[in-house]
Each structure stands twice: as C-alpha cells, then as structure tokens.
Motif scaffolding. Structure first.
Motif, short mmCIF file in Angstrom:
data_model
loop_
_atom_site.label_atom_id
_atom_site.label_comp_id
_atom_site.label_asym_id
_atom_site.label_seq_id
_atom_site.Cartn_x
_atom_site.Cartn_y
_atom_site.Cartn_z
N ALA A 22 0.81 -1.22 0.00
CA ALA A 22 0.00 0.00 0.00
C ALA A 22 0.84 1.27 0.00
N ALA A 23 1.99 1.22 0.65
CA ALA A 23 2.82 2.42 0.76
C ALA A 23 3.58 2.73 -0.52
N THR A 24 4.09 1.70 -1.19
CA THR A 24 4.95 1.92 -2.37
C THR A 24 4.25 1.64 -3.69
N GLY A 25 3.14 0.91 -3.66
CA GLY A 25 2.48 0.53 -4.91
C GLY A 25 3.21 -0.56 -5.65
N ALA A 26 4.20 -1.18 -5.01
CA ALA A 26 5.01 -2.23 -5.65
C ALA A 26 4.45 -3.62 -5.33
N LEU A 27 4.73 -4.54 -6.20
CA LEU A 27 4.32 -5.93 -6.01
C LEU A 27 5.05 -6.53 -4.80
N SER A 54 -7.09 -9.72 -7.85
CA SER A 54 -7.13 -8.27 -8.00
C SER A 54 -5.70 -7.79 -8.20
N GLY A 55 -5.54 -6.49 -8.36
CA GLY A 55 -4.21 -5.93 -8.38
C GLY A 55 -3.84 -5.10 -9.59
N SER A 56 -4.60 -5.20 -10.68
CA SER A 56 -4.20 -4.48 -11.89
C SER A 56 -4.26 -2.96 -11.69
N ILE A 57 -5.33 -2.47 -11.09
CA ILE A 57 -5.45 -1.03 -10.88
C ILE A 57 -4.41 -0.56 -9.87
N ALA A 58 -4.22 -1.34 -8.80
CA ALA A 58 -3.25 -0.96 -7.77
C ALA A 58 -1.84 -0.89 -8.33
N LEU A 59 -1.48 -1.86 -9.18
CA LEU A 59 -0.15 -1.83 -9.79
C LEU A 59 -0.02 -0.69 -10.79
N GLY A 60 -1.04 -0.50 -11.62
CA GLY A 60 -1.00 0.56 -12.62
C GLY A 60 -1.01 1.94 -12.01
N ARG A 61 -1.70 2.07 -10.90
CA ARG A 61 -1.74 3.35 -10.19
C ARG A 61 -0.33 3.78 -9.79
N GLY A 62 0.46 2.81 -9.29
CA GLY A 62 1.82 3.12 -8.88
C GLY A 62 2.70 3.49 -10.06
N VAL A 63 2.56 2.76 -11.17
CA VAL A 63 3.37 3.03 -12.36
C VAL A 63 3.07 4.42 -12.92
N LEU A 64 1.79 4.79 -12.92
CA LEU A 64 1.38 6.08 -13.49
C LEU A 64 1.49 7.23 -12.50
N GLY A 65 1.83 6.93 -11.25
CA GLY A 65 1.98 7.98 -10.25
C GLY A 65 0.67 8.60 -9.84
N LEU A 66 -0.42 7.83 -9.89
CA LEU A 66 -1.74 8.35 -9.51
C LEU A 66 -1.89 8.32 -7.99
N PRO A 67 -2.69 9.21 -7.43
CA PRO A 67 -2.85 9.28 -5.97
C PRO A 67 -3.63 8.10 -5.42
N SER A 76 -9.04 4.91 -13.68
CA SER A 76 -9.02 3.52 -13.22
C SER A 76 -8.79 2.56 -14.37
N GLN A 77 -9.44 2.85 -15.49
CA GLN A 77 -9.30 1.96 -16.65
C GLN A 77 -7.91 2.06 -17.26
N ALA A 78 -7.35 3.25 -17.27
CA ALA A 78 -5.97 3.41 -17.76
C ALA A 78 -4.99 2.70 -16.84
N ALA A 79 -5.21 2.84 -15.53
CA ALA A 79 -4.34 2.16 -14.56
C ALA A 79 -4.46 0.65 -14.72
N ALA A 80 -5.67 0.16 -14.96
CA ALA A 80 -5.88 -1.28 -15.15
C ALA A 80 -5.15 -1.79 -16.39
N ALA A 81 -5.19 -1.01 -17.46
CA ALA A 81 -4.53 -1.41 -18.71
C ALA A 81 -3.02 -1.55 -18.51
N VAL A 82 -2.45 -0.63 -17.77
CA VAL A 82 -1.01 -0.68 -17.50
C VAL A 82 -0.69 -1.79 -16.50
N GLY A 83 -1.49 -1.87 -15.45
CA GLY A 83 -1.22 -2.84 -14.39
C GLY A 83 -1.48 -4.27 -14.78
N GLN A 84 -2.44 -4.51 -15.68
CA GLN A 84 -2.79 -5.88 -16.04
C GLN A 84 -1.62 -6.62 -16.68
N ILE A 85 -0.84 -5.90 -17.49
CA ILE A 85 0.34 -6.51 -18.11
C ILE A 85 1.32 -6.96 -17.04
#
Length: 368
Positions: A22-27, A54-67, A76-85
């Motif tokens: 939760a703190a870093t957004g990392a796996l 679960s996890g695609s939005i949480a992972l993508g959120r961290g990559v995209l630097g979203l709050p 959310s959908q953009a974060a999911a697209a990035v995080g799902q990969i």
C-alpha cells in the motif's frame, strides 16, 4: 468441515492489499513467490487451481503515479490497462519455476449473465485446466463500467467457482474469518470456525472491514459465500497476509469455513433442470444409449429439431419415439443445429464456415 487438502478443484481469490504494498504501490514479490509454491504443491497432488486476482489497478496506479484517493473511471481503466500486463507477467514468472503455465482470463458481469458467454468461458477454462494451466482471472477493468461490473472480486471468485464446478473456494483476506462483530473495534467479538447455513443473523454479523486498496469487505464475502455454497462449493475466509497462506490454511490456520449445501455437479444439474426449454432435439437410438452411458450429444446422433433457440439456451432431448431423455444447454443455435444434424463433428467447420464445438450438448451441461 471442509479441508483444503481434500479439494479437487480449488479457486483462490487474492485481494489487492495482499499482492501490492500500500505504501509503495510495488508488487509483494516474496509473498507471490510463496503463493506460487503453495499452488505447485496443491497441483502436485492432482488438484486443479484457478486464481482470481485483483491488483491491476493498484499496480497501474503506482506506475502512473496516480494518488491513493478515489480515481475517475477513465483513470481507473488506464491504470488497469497498465497494471494488467504487470500482473499477468508477475504470475507467469512466479509459476514458471514450478513448471506451471499461467493463462489470463478477463471477464465482466455480462459474461456470467449471458448464457452464450457463460458457456464459452466455462469451456475455455475447462480446456485450460485440461492442459494443466492455472487460469488467472480478473475483472476486465479496462472496459467494465458500473452496469457491467461485479465491483468486487469476492463475488467474481464465487461466480467463477460455480461456473467451473469447483468444490472449494478460498478468499485470502486481511482477516482470519468471520466474527460475531468487527474484531477491530469489538474486543468481545467471537470467531466462527464453521458456518453451516447463512442465516439473517450471520449476514448481520458482517461489517465493512475493507482496506484502502480493496473495495471488498466482510459483506461481500458473505454474499460470495451464498453464491458458492448454493452452487455446491465450500468456501473459506482465511488470513492471507503472511507467506505461504495456502499451506498455512492446509495446516489448520484459523479460518471460517462455509459448508456447501449440495454437491457441485448436483447443483449445476438442478439449475439446468429448473430452466424452461426453448426447443427440442430428437436423437437416434445409438445417441440415446450414448447419453445414458455418460456421453455428450454429438450432431451425428440428432435426427430432428423443433423450435427456435439460441446458443446457451436450454433444449429438451427426446428419443426416437418422442419420449424426453433430459435437457441441456445447447452450444449451437437452432439454425446451426439444423445444418449440422446427422453430420460428423469433423464436418462442422466446412458446413458452417467456422470452427465449432464438437458436441451439440456437452455432458457437463446436460441433465437426464
């Protein structure tokens, strides 16, 4: 009470809070590595395993630097697209050292409500399991909007368990089961080891114990338990925060088990038997005998078709004299069935112009 070591087909739900820091957004790589080892051990004794993660939005959120605050749908959908990969690759890399192949399955609520999509997803996952693949199932957050969303992976996991005929479902969570009250605020709350029936009193015990990354609370877990147990699947709520969570559960770690109300296959047969048929197919004596011996209905054994029906709808199967043998979910429309009746399965592609299923009604989708 159900025991994890007895599972023949196991669905495991993994929440974002377990998989992503939760703190870093990392796996949480060490945790995922330990889970993969648990899955390998379960598969080694011959059981099928399906992971609903679960996890695609949480992972993508961290990559995209979203709050960490609530995101707009498009975000959310953009974060999911990035995080799902990244999510799919993480599972692939975690399972590969054990010689296990991972396969991605993305679904929406519509896929279980539409019988044609339901049959397709069931057939696909059955085939994957036949190849020894571990399906990694997640809601397709890149396209799902509110009207076609499950909204939480607890109920999605329960629906997957019922769809695929699992006998056990484990919801890995940040709590170790169901209590008579919220243990975080009620020191007198009592832990329940087993729930034989979900009563209004049990439902009232559920409180929202969700975390920042997870939308699911105890309420959605009780709803999932109702779906699963009515479909013949025992369900456990177990603590998943530590390493090797499935091994811990198998060794008796504290959890709450919800008892399956019927056998998974019996529940499916009961559901099919209760549906109103939309048409009738007549079969020859050879096909009738094959059905009674546990075989699927192939187009070659069909001699007549009555009515108009679509894929995934229920049809009556009658013998040569017109007496009903049973009913099942058809994998072809009435128009398609008329084209291929009496023909071999190898001829279907040439007749219809596309590859189809070998069976008109699969034995798993039939009640006699």
């Amino acid at each position: 009470m159900a025991a994890l070591n007895d599972a023949k087909r196991l669905v495991v739900k993994i929440g974002s809070a377990l998989l992503v820091d939760a703190a870093t957004g990392a796996l949480r790589q060490d945790w995922l590595t330990s889970l993969a080892a648990d899955v390998a051990q379960i598969k080694a004794r011959g059981a099928d395993v399906i992971l609903v993660s679960s996890g695609s939005i949480a992972l993508g959120r961290g990559v995209l630097g979203l709050p960490q605050a609530a995101l707009a749908l498009e975000q959310s959908q953009a974060a999911a697209a990035v995080g799902q990969i990244r999510l799919a690759r993480a599972y692939e890399q975690a399972l590969a050292p054990h010689g296990i192949i991972a396969g991605q399955v993305l679904v929406t609520l519509e896929d279980s409500q539409d019988r044609r999509r339901y049959l397709n997803s069931r057939a696909t996952m059955e085939t994957m399991l036949g190849f020894g693949v571990v399906p990694i199932v997640n809601e397709n957050d890149t396209i799902a909007t509110d009207e076609i969303r499950y909204g939480d992976n607890d109920r999605l996991a329960a629906q997957v368990a019922v769809t695929i005929g699992a006998d056990q479902l484990v919801l890995l969570s940040d709590v170790d089961g169901l209590y008579t009250g919220n243990p975080k605020i009620d020191s007198a709350a009592q832990h329940l080891v087993i729930v034989d029936k979900i009563t209004p009193e049990i439902e009232n015990m559920a409180g929202d114990v969700g975390s920042t990354l997870s939308k699911g609370g105890m309420i959605t877990k009780i709803m999932a338990a109702k779906i699963a147990t009515d479909g013949g699947c025992a369900m456990a709520i177990a603590l998943g925060t530590g390493l090797h969570p499935l091994a811990a559960l198998a060794q008796g770690a504290r959890s709450t088990w919800f008892t399956a109300q019927v056998d998974p296959q019996a529940a499916r047969k009961r559901w099919i038997a209760a549906m109103k048929p939309r048409g009738t197919v007549t079969v020859d004596d050879g096909a009738g005998k094959a059905l009674l011996s546990g075989k699927s209905l192939l187009p070659a054994g069909v001699t007549g078709i009555i009515g108009s029906f679509g894929r995934g709808e229920v049809i009556t199967i009658s013998d040569a004299a017109g007496a009903p043998l049973g009913q099942g979910l058809t994998r072809y429309t009435s128009a398609e069935a008329r084209q291929i009746m009496g023909r071999r399965s190898t001829e279907i592609a040439a007749i219809l112009g596309y590859e189809g299923r070998a069976a008109l009604v699969h034995r798993d989708d039939m009640v006699l």
